[in-house]
Scaffold this motif. Structure first.
Motif, PDB file in Angstrom:
ATOM      1  N   GLY A  26       0.778  -1.223   0.000  1.00 31.04           N
ATOM      2  CA  GLY A  26       0.000   0.000   0.000  1.00 31.04           C
ATOM      3  C   GLY A  26       0.808   1.270   0.000  1.00 31.04           C
ATOM      4  N   ARG A  27       2.101   1.165   0.143  1.00 29.91           N
ATOM      5  CA  ARG A  27       2.947   2.355   0.113  1.00 29.91           C
ATOM      6  C   ARG A  27       3.042   2.898  -1.303  1.00 29.91           C
ATOM      7  NH1 ARG A  27       7.512   2.073   4.275  1.00 29.91           N
ATOM      8  NH2 ARG A  27       6.261   2.471   6.114  1.00 29.91           N
ATOM      9  N   GLU A  74     -12.813   9.101  -3.770  1.00 29.27           N
ATOM     10  CA  GLU A  74     -12.908  10.243  -2.852  1.00 29.27           C
ATOM     11  C   GLU A  74     -11.825  11.274  -3.148  1.00 29.27           C
ATOM     12  OE1 GLU A  74     -12.734   8.792   1.166  1.00 29.27           O
ATOM     13  OE2 GLU A  74     -14.613   7.669   0.970  1.00 29.27           O
ATOM     14  N   VAL A  75     -10.595  10.806  -3.338  1.00 29.57           N
ATOM     15  CA  VAL A  75      -9.485  11.732  -3.610  1.00 29.57           C
ATOM     16  C   VAL A  75      -9.709  12.449  -4.935  1.00 29.57           C
ATOM     17  CG1 VAL A  75      -7.018  11.896  -4.082  1.00 29.57           C
ATOM     18  CG2 VAL A  75      -7.823  10.476  -2.195  1.00 29.57           C
ATOM     19  N   GLN A 123      -3.609  -1.808  -0.921  1.00 27.27           N
ATOM     20  CA  GLN A 123      -4.528  -0.703  -0.657  1.00 27.27           C
ATOM     21  C   GLN A 123      -3.767   0.493  -0.091  1.00 27.27           C
ATOM     22  OE1 GLN A 123      -7.838  -1.768   1.784  1.00 27.27           O
ATOM     23  NE2 GLN A 123      -8.329   0.342   2.239  1.00 27.27           N
ATOM     24  N   PRO A 124      -3.720   1.609  -0.827  1.00 28.58           N
ATOM     25  CA  PRO A 124      -2.990   2.778  -0.333  1.00 28.58           C
ATOM     26  C   PRO A 124      -3.825   3.573   0.670  1.00 28.58           C
ATOM     27  CG  PRO A 124      -3.906   3.258  -2.485  1.00 28.58           C
ATOM     28  CD  PRO A 124      -4.234   1.810  -2.173  1.00 28.58           C
ATOM     29  N   ARG A 125      -3.125   4.304   1.516  1.00 28.67           N
ATOM     30  CA  ARG A 125      -3.804   5.191   2.453  1.00 28.67           C
ATOM     31  C   ARG A 125      -4.153   6.485   1.725  1.00 28.67           C
ATOM     32  NH1 ARG A 125      -0.758   6.790   7.212  1.00 28.67           N
ATOM     33  NH2 ARG A 125       0.769   7.332   5.642  1.00 28.67           N
ATOM     34  N   LYS A 126      -5.246   7.086   2.106  1.00 30.59           N
ATOM     35  CA  LYS A 126      -5.714   8.322   1.479  1.00 30.59           C
ATOM     36  C   LYS A 126      -4.639   9.414   1.531  1.00 30.59           C
ATOM     37  CE  LYS A 126      -9.935  11.087   1.538  1.00 30.59           C
ATOM     38  NZ  LYS A 126     -11.237  11.228   2.209  1.00 30.59           N
ATOM     39  N   ALA A 127      -3.987   9.565   2.671  1.00 29.37           N
ATOM     40  CA  ALA A 127      -2.946  10.599   2.823  1.00 29.37           C
ATOM     41  C   ALA A 127      -1.789  10.361   1.856  1.00 29.37           C
ATOM     42  CB  ALA A 127      -2.441  10.617   4.267  1.00 29.37           C
TER      43      ALA A 127
END
Length: 140
Positions: A26-27, A74-75, A123-127
């Motif tokens: 996810g990174r 969302e992003v 799965q990446p984080r939104k941030a």
């Protein structure tokens, strides 16, 4: 006694591998192999975003793909000029091979010209996605 030592060593090695894998999954990062690769509307089957494009490779039975779709949507909705394009990896094997996609979800962040600037596997984080977009938009 020797069997116990071997068992403990195997468990320790497996645990270390699991922790390392989880930390890397996810990174959003740059890979040298992505350097210079470009995608266009014909590759994606959709128009590039005006400022950047989030390309998600998914497969039918991938649970993290659904969560990734939600995060990227969302992003893309938050940042003007950013498009989110989801590609079925199984239906686009030529593109999957060309881009070295080995696992779903894989997310590519493209700048306005379609150049791959970041990649995330898992799965990446939104941030992390927002930070990667900042780099894509700043480089344009």
């Amino acid at each position: 006694m020797t069997g116990l030592v071997v068992c403990v060593a195997v468990l320790a090695a497996a645990s270390a591998f699991g922790v390392l894998h989880k930390r890397r999954s996810g990174r959003v990062r740059v890979r040298e192999r992505d350097d210079g690769k470009r995608l266009d509307a014909a590759d994606l089957g959709a128009e590039l975003g005006e400022r950047a494009t989030l390309v998600q490779f998914s497969s039918a039975f991938c649970a993290p793909c659904r969560a990734t779709r939600r995060v990227l949507g969302e992003v893309a909705g938050l940042v003007p000029g950013v498009a989110h394009v989801e590609i079925d990896a199984e239906a686009h094997l030529d593109l999957v091979r060309r881009l070295d996609v080995l696992k779903t979800p894989t997310v590519l962040v493209l700048d306005a010209g379609g150049r791959v600037v970041r990649r995330a596997v898992g799965q990446p984080r939104k941030a992390d996605v927002i930070a990667a977009l900042g780099e894509a938009v700043a480089g344009a």
